[in-house]
Design a protein around this motif. Structure first.
Motif, mmCIF file in Angstrom:
data_model
loop_
_atom_site.group_PDB
_atom_site.id
_atom_site.type_symbol
_atom_site.label_atom_id
_atom_site.label_comp_id
_atom_site.label_asym_id
_atom_site.label_seq_id
_atom_site.Cartn_x
_atom_site.Cartn_y
_atom_site.Cartn_z
ATOM 1 N N ALA A 73 2.392 2.884 1.846
ATOM 2 C CA ALA A 73 2.520 3.577 0.561
ATOM 3 C C ALA A 73 3.325 2.705 -0.393
ATOM 4 O O ALA A 73 4.146 1.867 0.025
ATOM 5 C CB ALA A 73 3.198 4.931 0.763
ATOM 6 N N PRO A 74 3.127 2.858 -1.695
ATOM 7 C CA PRO A 74 3.915 2.067 -2.667
ATOM 8 C C PRO A 74 5.412 2.340 -2.497
ATOM 9 O O PRO A 74 5.827 3.455 -2.179
ATOM 10 C CB PRO A 74 3.393 2.567 -4.023
ATOM 11 N N ASN A 75 6.189 1.321 -2.667
ATOM 12 C CA ASN A 75 7.651 1.421 -2.593
ATOM 13 C C ASN A 75 8.099 1.901 -1.202
ATOM 14 O O ASN A 75 9.065 2.650 -1.070
ATOM 15 C CB ASN A 75 8.192 2.365 -3.679
ATOM 16 N N SER A 76 7.323 1.527 -0.135
ATOM 17 C CA SER A 76 7.693 1.933 1.224
ATOM 18 C C SER A 76 7.349 0.792 2.174
ATOM 19 O O SER A 76 6.308 0.135 2.026
ATOM 20 C CB SER A 76 6.945 3.206 1.638
ATOM 21 N N GLU A 77 8.235 0.569 3.142
ATOM 22 C CA GLU A 77 7.998 -0.440 4.157
ATOM 23 C C GLU A 77 7.419 0.170 5.431
ATOM 24 O O GLU A 77 7.185 -0.540 6.403
ATOM 25 C CB GLU A 77 9.312 -1.168 4.486
ATOM 26 N N LEU A 78 7.247 1.475 5.432
ATOM 27 C CA LEU A 78 6.747 2.172 6.624
ATOM 28 C C LEU A 78 5.248 1.894 6.776
ATOM 29 O O LEU A 78 4.469 2.090 5.835
ATOM 30 C CB LEU A 78 6.992 3.681 6.499
ATOM 31 N N THR A 79 4.865 1.444 7.981
ATOM 32 C CA THR A 79 3.461 1.118 8.256
ATOM 33 C C THR A 79 2.738 2.351 8.797
ATOM 34 O O THR A 79 3.230 3.017 9.713
ATOM 35 C CB THR A 79 3.348 -0.021 9.274
ATOM 36 N N HIS A 80 1.577 2.620 8.221
ATOM 37 C CA HIS A 80 0.733 3.730 8.662
ATOM 38 C C HIS A 80 -0.591 3.159 9.181
ATOM 39 O O HIS A 80 -1.067 2.118 8.706
ATOM 40 C CB HIS A 80 0.427 4.696 7.506
ATOM 41 N N VAL A 81 -1.215 3.887 10.130
ATOM 42 C CA VAL A 81 -2.546 3.525 10.644
ATOM 43 C C VAL A 81 -3.421 4.771 10.584
ATOM 44 O O VAL A 81 -3.029 5.834 11.080
ATOM 45 C CB VAL A 81 -2.495 2.990 12.089
ATOM 46 N N LEU A 82 -4.591 4.612 9.955
ATOM 47 C CA LEU A 82 -5.576 5.704 9.884
ATOM 48 C C LEU A 82 -6.761 5.330 10.762
ATOM 49 O O LEU A 82 -7.278 4.198 10.667
ATOM 50 C CB LEU A 82 -6.028 5.922 8.440
ATOM 51 N N ASP A 83 -7.223 6.269 11.602
ATOM 52 C CA ASP A 83 -8.266 5.965 12.596
ATOM 53 C C ASP A 83 -9.301 7.083 12.613
ATOM 54 O O ASP A 83 -8.954 8.270 12.590
ATOM 55 C CB ASP A 83 -7.642 5.824 13.990
ATOM 56 N N PHE A 84 -10.572 6.703 12.628
ATOM 57 C CA PHE A 84 -11.683 7.638 12.822
ATOM 58 C C PHE A 84 -12.320 7.350 14.177
ATOM 59 O O PHE A 84 -12.586 6.181 14.510
ATOM 60 C CB PHE A 84 -12.737 7.490 11.719
#
Length: 735
Positions: free
Chosen positions: A208-219
């Motif tokens: 996300a903007p202004n965030s260092e947190l990594t996200h993973v989206l999976d189908f």
């Protein structure tokens, strides 16, 4: 050693005929292999390759239509995540965005988002609605919250415990390892933890903007639809196609009976080909790999020596390489069918016959005048000199021989006339002296001739009388087979006339083939009908003698049942029923064959009328109970006594019809009891059987039956029947 006169000389016609026919066969032996290697084999390879490529392209198209939309949906969903439209803490906005996509794309079973803090939201489609799984590993540990969403109802919540961390799943680790954000990662096929289905995941990471947190989206994309496609593809008559992973596991099952159910799909997906009986798929894949992965056709033989043709095409999905394998027996693409082989053999036979006839015609032109000369020489040797020598000579040498024989005939005729003139006077004297004797002999001859004519007329009258009685008995049954023979003979004659007309105008191969096929079919029909007529004559002759008299005699039990079977064939054939005579040879009885024939006839008619009333293709079997039969066999109880014993014969009459209701069993031998009252049933058939067995033949009968499992009659008869009582004879005659 034999002298030149004693040694048999070869026939000119036979030697010439053999040489011509042998030349034709030699040409056929050369042409057939050339046809196979120059035409048939290349055509098989081309047809197999084209068919397999079409099947592979169909699989590729299906995979492309299934995987490409998922990538587009993933990229769109990443944009929503960057825009802050969903996160891993609140399931409701995540569900609002993802539910419509999962609902519109049937092969996407679930979607999950997770971050590097161990927070996760999973959305799964279920038959009842939707489910969420919420995990927060750093905060909740092993505890997980499950939310179930049903239509028009608030969600229900349930807490469970499980050692699960989304950051350890392949889809998360694969996306996290990509070089850049939003790089699409396709995982290797695996089993879903949530549903237990085989699936392949497509995932990507984002921030996300202004965030260092990594996200993973999976189908998660289920693989069941791939197998449903590959199970519908047939190559040739028995070929099939399969899809394998890079490490050789099956994700697209072939069109085989053992993989036809959903249960089989779940139990065999992601297994090695050898583990689920697909050794031919593995063999094709191994050969392809050994050849460097080219696009050429693969050829190999299975364990039974059957030749197979295969094609393998790699398919790139992300960083993985799937393999589409298509195989089929080479025989599926051969134009040489059984019918074609038979036609070719018939054509070869026709060529041989034609060459034989042509050779015989050529030989005849040489042999015929030689035979005529030999016959004329024999005639002249017998002093038959009145007719001149006549030979159909087509060669000058034959004409010279004919002229020489004619000159010899004239010389012999002149010598005979001289001798006849010298003997004429002597003959006149003999004639005068024998006139009176000839007159007396003539009178005696006329009297003897009249006596012989009278005797011949009496004998002929007796023969005609006996013949008339025999014809009256069997003419009705013989009418059909003999009529068929007459019809076939007439048809063959018509086709012969048409064939001769074709010969005059120019013979085509198709006409000759059709004429030979018609001759063969007509010959087969004639043989079948003539054999049938012979069997009818024999059967009716014996049955007529047995049923028209109460004669007691020794007979073979199997022969009597066989003769009865022949008389029942029209009824059994009409009902589509199969009669099995399983009796052994040599079971001799001293009894009354007439009542026994009537018993078998009544039981067979009863089985056809009642047992197979609503079903065709039934089976009737007549057999004996052996000493080794114990317990029950299709409702019939065996005995401890041998059915071949000296005293009794234990006969079983079985059918596999619809059986007899238990309530009717105690009454089936009662007179006038029938379940077809008003539909042609008299209720006397089994009553007559019971009385014939017990009163005439001195035996016993009982029945075993269950509805839906057929009926069995046990008949125990003495091998030597008791003497008839007057009342028994009266009963038999009345029936």
């Amino acid at each position: 050693m034999l002298s030149q006169e004693q040694r048999p000389l070869p026939s000119l016609s036979w030697q010439l005929t053999l040489q011509i026919v042998g030349l034709v066969l030699l040409l056929a032996a050369i042409v057939v292999p050339l046809f196979y290697f120059l035409h048939e084999r290349p055509m098989i390879n081309a047809l197999a390759e084209a068919t397999q490529i079409a099947a592979i392209q169909r699989v590729e198209s299906k995979l492309d239509s299934q995987f490409r939309p998922v990538e587009r949906i993933l990229l769109q969903s990443l944009a929503w995540g960057r825009a802050g439209m969903f996160n891993e803490k609140d399931a409701e906005p995540f569900n609002r965005l993802m539910m419509p996509m999962l609902r519109n794309v049937p092969f996407m079973s679930s979607v999950v988002t997770a971050n590097q803090s161990g927070e996760e939201i999973l959305l799964i489609k279920t038959p009842e609605g939707w489910k969420n799984r919420l995990s927060r590993v750093d905060e909740w540990g092993k505890r997980q919250q499950w939310l179930e969403w049903k239509k028009d109802l608030p969600p229900t919540s349930e807490w469970t415990e499980r050692d699960y961390d989304p950051r350890r799943r392949p889809w998360y680790q694969g996306a996290a390892a990509e070089k850049s954000d939003e790089a699409i990662h396709w995982s290797a096929p695996y089993m879903l933890v949530s549903t237990g289905e085989a699936a392949i995941s497509v995932s990507a990471r984002w921030r996300a903007p202004n965030s260092e947190l990594t996200h993973v989206l999976d189908f998660d994309v289920t693989l069941a639809d791939i197998s449903r496609l590959t199970r519908t593809i047939q190559i040739g008559q028995s070929g099939y196609v399969s899809l394998l992973t890079e490490d050789g596991r099956v994700i697209g099952l072939p069109r085989l009976p053992e993989f036809g159910s959903e249960a089989a799909l779940r139990s065999t997906i992601l297994k090695k080909p050898q583990e689920i009986g697909l050794g031919k798929i593995q063999a094709a894949l191994d050969i392809w790999k050994n050849q460097g992965g080219g696009s050429q056709s693969l050829h190999f033989d299975d364990d039974n020596g059957v030749s197979w043709i295969g094609s393998v095409r790699p398919l790139q999905v992300g960083e993985q390489t799937l393999a589409i394998v298509a195989i089929a027996p080479a025989a599926d693409f051969s134009s040489i069918s059984t019918r074609l082989v038979l036609s070719a053999l018939l054509g070869l036979l026709a060529v041989v016959v034609i060459s034989y006839l042509a050779a015989r015609h050529i030989v005849k032109r040489v042999r015929q005048p030689l035979q005529q000369l030999a016959q004329e020489s024999t005639r002249l040797g017998g002093m038959q000199l009145d007719e001149p020598v006549s030979v159909d000579a087509r060669f000058s040498e034959i004409v010279e021989l004919t002229d020489a024989q004619e000159r010899m005939r004239l010389l012999l005729l002149e010598a005979r006339n001289t001798l006849e003139e010298a003997n004429h006077d002597l003959e006149d004297k003999i004639i005068l002296r024998t006139q009176e004797l000839e007159t007396a002999n003539e009178e005696m001859t006329q009297l003897l001739l009249r006596l012989r004519q009278t005797q011949a007329q009496l004998v002929q009258s007796e023969k005609l009388s006996a013949l008339g009685a025999l014809v009256a008995g069997v003419s009705h049954e013989l009418n059909t087979p003999i009529g068929n023979c007459v019809l076939i003979a007439s048809t063959v004659e018509t086709q012969q006339i048409e064939f001769e007309e074709q010969l005059k105008t120019g013979l085509r191969r198709s006409v000759l083939s059709n004429f030979l096929n018609a001759l063969r079919d007509g010959n087969q029909i004639l043989q079948r009908n003539l054999k049938r007529a012979a069997e009818l004559v024999h059967s009716f002759k014996q049955i007529a003698v047995d049923q028209s008299s109460d004669q007691r005699r020794e007979f073979d039990l199997k022969e009597i049942v066989h003769e009865t079977q022949l008389s029942l064939m029209p009824t059994l054939k009409k009902a589509g029923c199969h009669f099995i005579n399983a009796l052994p040879d040599g079971v001799m009885m001293d009894s009354y064959p007439g009542p026994l024939i009537q018993i078998i006839t009544n039981l067979s008619t009863n089985a056809v009328t009642h047992g197979f009333e609503h079903a065709a293709g039934g089976e009737i079997q007549v057999s004996l109970v052996g000493a080794d039969e114990a317990g029950e066999t299709q409702g019939c109880t065996g005995t401890d006594t041998d059915s071949y014993a000296d005293e009794n014969v234990h006969l079983l009459f079985r059918d596999n019809g619809q059986g007899i209701p238990e309530a009717n069993l105690p009454r089936i031998f009662d007179p006038f009891f029938t379940t077809r009252l008003g539909h042609g049933g008299s209720g006397l058939g089994l009553n007559i059987v019971y009385n014939l067995v017990t009163r005439v033949l001195g035996g016993s009968i009982r029945v075993h039956s269950e509805e839906g499992r057929g009926t069995c009659f046990e008949i125990i008869l003495p091998r030597k029947a008791p003497q008839k009582r007057p009342v028994d004879e009266e009963f038999e005659i009345s029936n």
